[in-house]
Each structure stands twice: as C-alpha cells, then as structure tokens.
Write an enzyme that holds these catalytic residues in place. Structure first.
Site, PDB file in Angstrom:
ATOM      1  N   LYS A  36       0.842  -1.208   0.000  1.00 19.03           N
ATOM      2  CA  LYS A  36       0.000   0.000   0.000  1.00 19.03           C
ATOM      3  C   LYS A  36       0.875   1.254   0.000  1.00 19.03           C
ATOM      4  O   LYS A  36       0.656   2.182  -0.783  1.00 19.03           O
ATOM      5  CB  LYS A  36      -0.924  -0.003   1.233  1.00 19.03           C
ATOM      6  N   GLN A  91      -4.153  -0.874   9.809  1.00 21.85           N
ATOM      7  CA  GLN A  91      -4.189  -2.223   9.253  1.00 21.85           C
ATOM      8  C   GLN A  91      -4.833  -3.193  10.244  1.00 21.85           C
ATOM      9  O   GLN A  91      -4.504  -3.216  11.431  1.00 21.85           O
ATOM     10  CB  GLN A  91      -2.765  -2.680   8.888  1.00 21.85           C
ATOM     11  N   ASP A 142     -10.314   3.630   4.507  1.00 21.00           N
ATOM     12  CA  ASP A 142     -10.812   2.254   4.525  1.00 21.00           C
ATOM     13  C   ASP A 142     -12.339   2.197   4.507  1.00 21.00           C
ATOM     14  O   ASP A 142     -12.910   1.133   4.283  1.00 21.00           O
ATOM     15  CB  ASP A 142     -10.333   1.535   5.797  1.00 21.00           C
TER      16      ASP A 142
HETATM   17  N1  GUN Z   1      -6.847  -6.227   6.606  1.00 24.08           N
HETATM   18  C1  GUN Z   1      -7.326  -6.985   5.596  1.00 24.08           C
HETATM   19  N2  GUN Z   1      -7.912  -6.210   4.663  1.00 24.08           N
HETATM   20  C2  GUN Z   1      -7.808  -4.930   5.099  1.00 24.08           C
HETATM   21  C3  GUN Z   1      -8.222  -3.677   4.569  1.00 24.08           C
HETATM   22  O1  GUN Z   1      -8.811  -3.557   3.497  1.00 24.08           O
HETATM   23  N3  GUN Z   1      -7.908  -2.592   5.328  1.00 24.08           N
HETATM   24  C4  GUN Z   1      -7.273  -2.686   6.523  1.00 24.08           C
HETATM   25  N4  GUN Z   1      -7.045  -1.574   7.202  1.00 24.08           N
HETATM   26  N5  GUN Z   1      -6.886  -3.836   7.034  1.00 24.08           N
HETATM   27  C5  GUN Z   1      -7.145  -4.942   6.322  1.00 24.08           C
END
Ligand code: GUN
Length: 308
Positions: free
Chosen positions: A54, A98, A124
């Site tokens: 990311k 995350q 998110d």
């Molecule tokens: N863990 C698994 N998928 C995601 C996501 O899309 N965003 C975040 N913040 N954590 C995750």
C-alpha cells in the site's frame, strides 16, 4: 472450457496510471501531495506485506506515504493516540489502520480505533459514519476490497444490473459493503454465511459469486453455476505438502512453486472451479492489486474532498 482469467494486476496498473496525474494536479494546486498515514500494530507477516504494498503504490503515484508502527504489546490507548495525532496532521488526508490489531488490545478494540479516525480521512471506509453513508448510497470513502471488486467487474464489462449476486461472508470489511455496492448497481443480492442452509445450492444460483470467507479452497465446483463470474477475495497461505497436494495436481505450477519456496497462496475458491466458471479472479493477481489501487484512489479522493 477454462474460465476467463480476470487480470487484477493489469487492471490495477491502468488505474494507477490514471490516478498519478490526479495526485500531481493536487500537489500543484495545494503545494503539497495527498498524504496517507498507515498504522501497523504488531508483526503479522501478512500485514507487513499488505502495508508495504500500500505504501509503495501510494508513494509511486506521487503521494506522501508514512508508516506509524506500534509494538505487538501496544495498548488500545496508544493506538487511539496515534490515530488522533494523524487526525490533527494537516499533511495527512488518509488514515488506514491495518487489521487485524493485536489480540492483546482487547475485543472491540478494532471498531473503537476505526471510529477514532476522522471520517473525512477514513480511506478504509470502516468508520460507522462512512458505513452508514454507504447504506444510503452517498459515501465518498468506501472499503477498498469491495470497491476494487466492483471496479474489476465494471472494467471487465461484466454486467451487474439484474444479475443475481451471491456474497459468501458477512464481514464489515468485505461481505456487507460488497453486498451494498452490488445492490446499488441493481443486482439482486443474497448474503450467505456460516449458518446458511445448503450453501452450495444458494451459491449455485449466482451469476456473480463473491467468496470472502477466509478458508482455503472452500468454494468447490458444487458451488458454481456453469458460466458464472467468480470473485475470489481470499488470500490463504498453504505451507505443508499435504495441504498443497489436497488442492493442486502433481506437476502443476503451484506444486513447483511450493517445492521452491515452501509455501503457496490459494484463495477461498478451489482450483477446480476454473473448469466451470465463466470468469474467475486468480490468487494472487486478482482482487489484491485492486484493493491497493483503491487505497490510492481513496487517498486522493479524501485529499480533494478535504481541500474543498
Ligand atoms: N486487513 C485486511 N484487509 C484490510 C483492509 O482492506 N484494510 C485494513 N485496514 N486492514 C485490512
């Protein structure tokens, strides 16, 4: 006939190319690039990889990308304090915590942390306000994985309106927002879960089947109507020879990869589904790259909305 492969890597690359000029235009207008702050607590190997990807994608598109690490032993208060400092930082437009957070933060910690994020910076889309706005079809920031799945369907010209979509999985992160996004595009939507009666029969009604369960190879041929589009959201690691042999034939590329690396990735969809599906996302290289491209898109969208 083998299913058409929906190439998420290629689609995500096109999206990143489209977004980089938008990041540059924002920077030219405002004297600073759009900024993303990522909070990573603990040391899960999978989270490390997702977060690295990311940050890299967002930085390569010309945005600021900053990582804020917390120890595995960090408290909920420390996580909340980190989020509050990012809320107050004007060079940060997007905040992403995350998931999963370390178990030691306690039950319910995750939603508390998500709800501490300024909704205008919630790239998110996990904040209760953004989840609610999504229900009413007026969200700016929508969860990246379901948004990426929709983007892939649309760019691959797979019709949604009037089709029956079945989503397996009811999480706040994927299943529920996925169902809403499909509904808003006029699909008839069924959400299935662990208590659904005769899950394969339900799934077989789908023109579009989304698997977001987190169980390797769970969706077999028995779940899939011939010709259906199958979107595999799962990313599971197999690291024993027995597990690999359960899913992949001798001489297959995955068996070779396991012999070289000691592990392979598999989605929630069994490899045999390729024989019946009309179109299918691979793992890796399907939904994953789209999720990351949507983090970039949401970061720029948050920056533009905040600047207005
Ligand atoms: N863990 C698994 N998928 C995601 C996501 O899309 N965003 C975040 N913040 N954590 C995750």
């Amino acid at each position: 006939m083998a299913a058409r492969r929906l190439d998420g890597t290629a689609v995500a690359a096109r999206i990143r190319e489209e977004l980089a000029p938008k990041a540059a235009a924002f920077a030219a207008r405002h004297g600073r690039p759009p900024g993303l702050g990522v909070v990573l607590a603990g040391s899960s190997a999978a989270s490390e990889i997702y977060v690295r990807n990311k940050l890299k994608t967002v930085a390569e598109a010309g945005c600021k990308a900053a990582l804020f690490r917390l120890d595995e032993s960090a408290s909920l208060d420390e996580a909340l304090a980190t989020v509050r400092s990012l809320n107050a930082d004007d060079t940060i437009d997007g905040i992403l915590v995350q998931s999963p957070l370390p178990a030691g933060m306690g039950k319910g910690a995750e939603q508390q942390v998500f709800d501490a994020v300024d909704p205008a910076k919630d790239v998110d889309g996990f904040h209760a306000i953004n989840a609610g706005l999504l229900v009413q079809k007026r969200a700016t920031l929508v969860a990246c994985t379901p948004l990426g799945c929709i983007e892939l369907l649309e760019r691959e010209a797979i019709p949604i309106a009037g089709r029956h979509a079945v989503v397996i999985g009811r999480s706040d992160i994927v299943g529920k927002p996925m169902a809403l996004l499909l509904l808003h595009r006029d699909a008839t939507v069924t959400i299935c879960h662990s208590r659904t009666t005769d899950l394969p029969a339900m799934a077989r009604q789908a023109d579009i089947l989304v698997a977001a369960i987190g169980r390797p190879g769970f969706v077999t041929k028995a779940f899939v109507k011939p010709g259906a589009t199958v979107i595999d959201v799962g990313i599971n690691r197999l690291d024993t020879a027995d597990d690999v042999a359960r899913f992949f034939a001798e001489g297959s590329a995955k068996r070779r990869q396991f012999a070289e690396k000691g592990s392979v990735l598999i989605g929630d969809v069994h490899p045999e589904v390729e024989e019946v599906a009309g179109a299918l996302t691979p793992v890796p290289g399907g939904v994953g790259p789209l999720t990351i491209a949507m983090v970039l898109r949401n970061t720029i969208a948050a920056a533009e909305a905040r600047a207005q």
